[in-house]
Motif scaffolding. Structure first.
Motif, PDB file in Angstrom:
ATOM      1  N   HIS A   7       3.653   1.418  -2.248  1.00 51.07           N
ATOM      2  CA  HIS A   7       4.461   0.722  -1.946  1.00 51.07           C
ATOM      3  C   HIS A   7       5.841   1.026  -1.126  1.00 51.07           C
ATOM      4  O   HIS A   7       6.286   1.960  -1.505  1.00 51.07           O
ATOM      5  CB  HIS A   7       5.889   0.074  -2.972  1.00 51.07           C
ATOM      6  CG  HIS A   7       4.605  -1.170  -3.699  1.00 51.07           C
ATOM      7  ND1 HIS A   7       4.762  -1.499  -4.118  1.00 51.07           N
ATOM      8  CD2 HIS A   7       2.993  -0.889  -4.988  1.00 51.07           C
ATOM      9  CE1 HIS A   7       3.279  -2.813  -4.281  1.00 51.07           C
ATOM     10  NE2 HIS A   7       2.776  -2.147  -5.142  1.00 51.07           N
ATOM     11  N   GLU A  35       6.941  -4.250   1.227  1.00 50.64           N
ATOM     12  CA  GLU A  35       8.096  -5.542   1.189  1.00 50.64           C
ATOM     13  C   GLU A  35       9.582  -5.523   1.353  1.00 50.64           C
ATOM     14  O   GLU A  35      10.009  -4.276   1.836  1.00 50.64           O
ATOM     15  CB  GLU A  35       8.226  -5.836  -0.439  1.00 50.64           C
ATOM     16  CG  GLU A  35       7.689  -4.370  -0.937  1.00 50.64           C
ATOM     17  CD  GLU A  35       6.550  -4.610  -2.650  1.00 50.64           C
ATOM     18  OE1 GLU A  35       6.435  -5.289  -2.584  1.00 50.64           O
ATOM     19  OE2 GLU A  35       7.468  -3.306  -3.863  1.00 50.64           O
ATOM     20  N   TRP A  40      11.111  -3.948  -2.642  1.00 49.61           N
ATOM     21  CA  TRP A  40      10.528  -2.502  -3.632  1.00 49.61           C
ATOM     22  C   TRP A  40      11.683  -2.239  -4.824  1.00 49.61           C
ATOM     23  O   TRP A  40      10.971  -1.534  -5.179  1.00 49.61           O
ATOM     24  CB  TRP A  40      11.008  -1.583  -1.953  1.00 49.61           C
ATOM     25  CG  TRP A  40      10.764  -0.618  -2.729  1.00 49.61           C
ATOM     26  CD1 TRP A  40       9.011   0.106  -2.420  1.00 49.61           C
ATOM     27  CD2 TRP A  40      11.280   0.326  -3.278  1.00 49.61           C
ATOM     28  NE1 TRP A  40       9.065   0.511  -2.503  1.00 49.61           N
ATOM     29  CE2 TRP A  40      10.461   1.360  -2.980  1.00 49.61           C
ATOM     30  CE3 TRP A  40      12.542   1.210  -3.152  1.00 49.61           C
ATOM     31  CZ2 TRP A  40      10.919   2.921  -3.474  1.00 49.61           C
ATOM     32  CZ3 TRP A  40      12.676   1.786  -3.311  1.00 49.61           C
ATOM     33  CH2 TRP A  40      12.035   3.525  -3.146  1.00 49.61           C
ATOM     34  N   TRP A  50      10.333  -2.435  -7.705  1.00 50.72           N
ATOM     35  CA  TRP A  50       8.842  -2.455  -8.344  1.00 50.72           C
ATOM     36  C   TRP A  50       8.980  -1.374  -8.400  1.00 50.72           C
ATOM     37  O   TRP A  50       8.089  -0.614  -9.669  1.00 50.72           O
ATOM     38  CB  TRP A  50       8.261  -2.619  -6.757  1.00 50.72           C
ATOM     39  CG  TRP A  50       6.405  -1.859  -6.983  1.00 50.72           C
ATOM     40  CD1 TRP A  50       5.524  -2.411  -7.528  1.00 50.72           C
ATOM     41  CD2 TRP A  50       6.351  -0.639  -6.022  1.00 50.72           C
ATOM     42  NE1 TRP A  50       4.782  -1.294  -7.987  1.00 50.72           N
ATOM     43  CE2 TRP A  50       5.315   0.173  -7.611  1.00 50.72           C
ATOM     44  CE3 TRP A  50       8.022   0.420  -6.386  1.00 50.72           C
ATOM     45  CZ2 TRP A  50       4.838   1.699  -6.715  1.00 50.72           C
ATOM     46  CZ3 TRP A  50       7.434   1.722  -5.606  1.00 50.72           C
ATOM     47  CH2 TRP A  50       6.029   2.199  -6.225  1.00 50.72           C
TER      48      TRP A  50
END
Lengths: 320, 629
Positions: free
Chosen positions: A141, A212, A217, A220
């Motif tokens: 990510h 993202e 992020w 996450w």
């Protein structure tokens, strides 16, 4: 305008499927490579067209006869000018262009705001966030628009780290720490795949880069840093069946280091290095018969079935 | 026509050079034409094996997630396909043409070392069978033809697969090296009187460049093979990082050999094209000295470009730019050759026949492979598409396009010389179009696949990545190509006995092999031809003069197995060269070597040491004086 044109061209060529196409660049590096490709393509098309026309001209010319031969000379100037002089000029120009574009894909020196280490293993990717306490697998990510430094290493044989839409590939070689910048202009899921033959399951060694917005992020990352929640019966199965010998789940006793870290496995899109989608049915199938799903991978079948398997799957599904 | 004197000379030559047909001759012959034909037939058989492997792979890749072939078999197939095409087909096939044609083209009666020549063939056959026996026992090489470490180390590939690879290639290298030295000496020392360096046929220049490259490049491969085998068997540490080795050493050693090997494959093929273009353009080739120079220059620069296979390994920029520059420079000699051919065709009066069709097809596909080759010098682009199907497309355009097209041209061109009969022209042309269309249908879509991100060497792929359609096209193309190849095989078999009688010179060609009968007599030329230009068979008076010299018993050398030894630069007669006759020793030595390598493979070290001794004995036997010598 240019982007629209390129997209149109690529879509005509592509039809569908674009998660892994070099022709749909989404970063500075790949825009630069893509521009280079179109220059090369146009130049090449001209060369091939000229030669093909000359060959066709030969086919259509007045025919001679095998009984006659003309011993005259001539033609040397044509060959040297078209075959040496003109190419020399073009190639020097091309070389200058190549030199000017080298920085686009150069290895980044020194740390960036976000630094990741990706370790290639037969046949999956371990992902470590060096500035955060995050270890995950097969899914990277990154925040949109931020150049992330990726250090590419290997734990066994040579692999090659490649996300075609975000940058060129970089080999993972024992004893070396190569690096590459990963940056995505827009949010999305970008597929990557091992590009250096690495054994039986080279074909099924893929991953996703999820770009993202910064806030998402952050959320996450915060979630990834947390240890796993307690999982009742399934957690017990994980330990007793032997899963924990190879897999780690932070916050539990499971501390294996052979296979991927499963602390937040349920949050990932795919399983077994993007071999299968991450849903309940496929997860159960993979645990029951891993060698059928991905022949040759290092995960053994542990003979789990029935309620024990259900409990284990329940538990893994809860690891979000 | 011929007078009694001439006929007597010819009869004497026939008696001297004749080899009684039978098993004994089959095993002991040193005739370059028989050995050349064997090379051609054997390597073509390997070509068919590689073709079957390719079709199996294309069947598996025809659609996503197909289950025709599992990963283990697939890895063996692509490894064996590469090894076979490079080592067991293209190179020996071109050597087969070289063996058959070089002595004929330079007006000699045999190779410089006929027994070494027989030995080269037997070793080639032995090593080919050695490598293919691996398939039977289930341990075929499975790490690709470039066999990167550490994947090929014992820790990751435990079985005999890689030992087969290392030992098989070492075994084969003996053959290639001996063959190359033989060609170099033959071309430098056995040329017809008057064939100075600037009159050597361009095909021979190609073989010469190939031979020099082989002699200089093979040691790097052998070193790599020996190092890796020592590492696998005895725990040496050349390539394993934890103990101070470096896996990149393998890559350097391998590509120092393997990039020149591209030209080893390509240059004789270019020679074939340069032989055929002037014949069907009905004029001498444009810029002969430049064409010869371009051949040698390509071989030379070919040693300086290997790092472009390693642009993704993380080498310093300055290193990469040097090799990128060399990779661009090497375009220029190839450019001279392409436009030399085009110039010849455009200023000549072309006659379209099947060999020429293959040559025209070659020029187009080779240029496509050439321009994508230039792209790999563009470092960032290379780093993007290397190790994808784009590379697979590229090297099939330069290797299949650049070598197999010329090989097929050569089959059609020289078939009449070898068999005395013509191929069926209509079947040949129909086969060509299947071949040409099939080839492009197979390999052109692979460019697109690579650009769409499909890595090479994958046994399967997922749907939805945009790869399905192009893979299906490639598979259809592969089978179309197979039809073209099959057509050629049928044509060869039918025409061998039923084709129209060819005569000495069905094409009105320019080189010396066409001045003798088809098939040529055992002694090639009754009177060694005397040469005054680079197109000797178009010097009609000179060829008439050859016949007259036979009547005067000049340059007939009918006293024994003799041919002319000449000065390397000017081709002046220096000596009468005594050529050895048939011998069993080449086969015996090759068989001993095969046993030695089998023992090395199975790890019987003491027995292998004994086998080494036996090889030395056989080698000594080779040097025994023959009765009557």
């Amino acid at each position: 305008m240019r982007r629209v044109g390129l997209l149109a061209g690529a879509v005509v060529l592509a039809g569908c499927g674009e998660e892994q196409s070099t022709l749909l660049p989404e970063s500075d590096a790949t825009h630069s490579i893509d521009a280079m490709w179109w220059v090369l393509l146009i130049g090449s098309t001209i060369v091939v067209a000229v030669v093909t026309l000359l060959v066709l001209a030969t086919l259509l010319r007045r025919r001679g006869s095998l009984d006659e031969v003309e011993r005259g000379g001539g033609g040397t100037t044509f060959a040297l000018v078209s075959g040496a002089a003109i190419p020399a000029v073009v190639l020097v120009a091309l070389f200058a262009y190549v030199l000017s574009s080298l920085d686009a894909t150069a290895q980044p020196k020194g740390r960036r705001d976000l630094n990741i280490e990706v370790i290639g293993k037969q046949w999956w990717w371990e992902v470590r966030y060096l500035d955060h306490d995050i270890v995950t697998a097969n899914e990277i990510h990154i925040p949109v628009g931020v150049p992330v430094r990726v250090v590419a290493r290997t734990a066994d044989v040579i692999h090659s780290f490649w996300v075609p839409r975000l940058n060129r590939k970089i080999d993972m070689i024992p004893g070396r720490r190569n690096a590459i910048l990963l940056q995505a202009d827009r949010k999305g899921a970008y597929r990557g795949q091992c590009a250096e033959f690495c054994g039986l399951q080279h074909a099924n060694m893929a991953f996703y880069v999820i770009a993202e917005p910064a806030q998402r992020w952050q959320r996450w990352a915060a979630r990834e840093r947390r240890p796993a929640a307690a999982g009742g019966r399934g957690e017990g199965v994980f330990a007793s069946a032997g899963c924990s010998g190879c897999h780690r789940i932070r916050g539990t006793a499971a501390d294996g280091r052979v296979g991927p870290d499963l602390t937040h496995v349920a949050s990932r899109r795919t399983l077994a290095a993007a071999t299968i989608a991450n849903d309940r049915r496929r997860l159960a199938e993979f645990i029951r018969d891993p060698q059928h799903v991905k022949p040759g991978n290092k995960m053994p079948a542990l003979g789990l079935q029935g309620r024990r398997l259900d409990a284990l799957v329940d538990y893994l599904e809860s690891l979000r | 026509m011929a007078t009694t004197v001439g006929r007597e000379e010819v009869e004497r030559l026939e008696e001297t050079w004749h080899e009684a047909p039978g098993l004994k001759t089959f095993l002991t012959t040193v005739d370059h034409k028989k050995i050349g034909t064997r090379y051609l037939v054997t390597s073509f058989a390997f070509f068919l094996a590689a073709g079957v492997e390719a079709l199996a792979m294309r069947t598996q890749l025809a659609r996503p997630e197909a289950g025709a072939i599992g990963p283990d078999l697939y890895n063996k197939l692509f490894s064996m396909h590469g090894i076979t095409m490079i080592f067991l087909f293209v190179t020996p096939m071109l050597n087969g043409f070289g063996n058959y044609l070089v002595p004929l083209q330079i007006g000699s009666r045999d190779m410089a070392f006929p027994r070494l020549n027989a030995f080269s063939y037997w070793v080639f056959l032995g090593s080919g069978l050695f490598l293919y026996s691996s398939l039977l026992v289930g341990y075929a090489p499975n790490d690709g033809w470039f066999n990167y470490t550490p994947l090929s180390e014992k820790a990751y590939t435990e079985g005999l697969n890689i030992d087969y690879y290392n030992l098989g290639l070492l075994f084969l290298t003996i053959s290639s090296t001996a063959g190359a030295i033989n060609f170099i000496v033959t071309i430098f020392k056995l040329r017809a009187p008057g064939m100075s360096l600037n009159r050597i046929p361009l095909f021979c220049w190609g073989i010469l460049a190939q031979s020099f490259s082989l002699v200089l490049a093979l040691p790097a491969l052998s070193a790599a093979n020996i190092f890796l085998e020592l590492e696998r068997r005895f725990g040496f540490h050349f390539f394993d990082r934890p103990r101070g080795g470096d896996p990149l050493l393998w890559q350097h050693l391998f590509w120092i050999f393997a990039h020149p090997d591209v030209y080893i494959i390509f240059l004789p093929a270019v020679g074939i094209v340069s032989a055929i273009v002037p014949v069907f353009s009905r004029r001498p080739i444009v810029g002969y000295p430049w064409m010869a120079l371009a051949t040698m220059t390509t071989a030379f620069i070919g040693f300086g470009v290997w790092v472009h296979h390693m642009f993704a390994t993380g080498l310093p920029q300055i290193t990469m730019t040097f090799y990128a520059a060399a990779s661009l420079i090497i375009v220029i000699p190839s450019g001279v050759q392409v436009f030399g051919w085009l110039g010849t065709m455009l200023t000549g009066r072309p006659v379209i026949r099947s060999p020429f069709l293959y040559v025209l097809g070659f020029i187009v596909v080779f240029v496509v492979g050439g321009v994508t080759g230039v792209m790999f010098a563009a470092i960032p682009f290379d780093q993007q598409v290397t190790d994808t199907f784009f590379v697979v497309a590229h090297f099939h355009y330069v290797l299949f396009g650049g070598a197999v097209f010329p090989i097929f041209a050569a089959i059609h061109f020289w078939f009449p010389k070898v068999t005395g009969r013509m191929l069926d022209e209509r079947l040949a042309q129909v086969s060509f179009w299947f071949f040409f269309v099939g080839f492009n249908l197979t390999f052109f879509p692979m460019h697109v696949l690579g650009l769409y991100g499909m890595p090479r060497r994958v046994y399967t792929y997922q749907p939805g990545l945009g790869w399905d359609f192009y893979n299906l096209l490639a598979t259809i193309g592969a089978f179309t190509l197979a039809v073209g190849i099959l057509g050629t095989i049928v044509n060869v078999f039918r025409s061998r006995t039923r084709g129209a009688i060819a005569g000495d010179d069905p094409w009105g060609a320019n080189t010396l092999e066409w001045s003798t009968s088809s098939p040529p007599p055992d002694f090639n030329f009754a009177s060694i031809p005397v040469v005054r230009s680079a197109d000797p068979n178009w010097d009609f008076e000179d060829r008439v003069e050859d016949g007259l010299r036979l009547e005067r018993r000049e340059l007939t050398l009918s006293e024994g197995h003799e041919t002319i030894g000449s000065s390397w630069l000017d081709g002046d007669i220096e000596e009468v060269h005594e050529s050895p006759s048939e011998s069993p020793w080449p086969l015996v030595l090759a068989a001993c070597l095969a046993v030695l390598f089998a023992l090395l493979l199975t790890g019987h070290w003491a027995m292998a040491a004994i086998a080494c001794g036996v090889c030395l004995l056989a080698w000594g036997g080779w040097h025994l004086k023959e009765p009557g010598e």
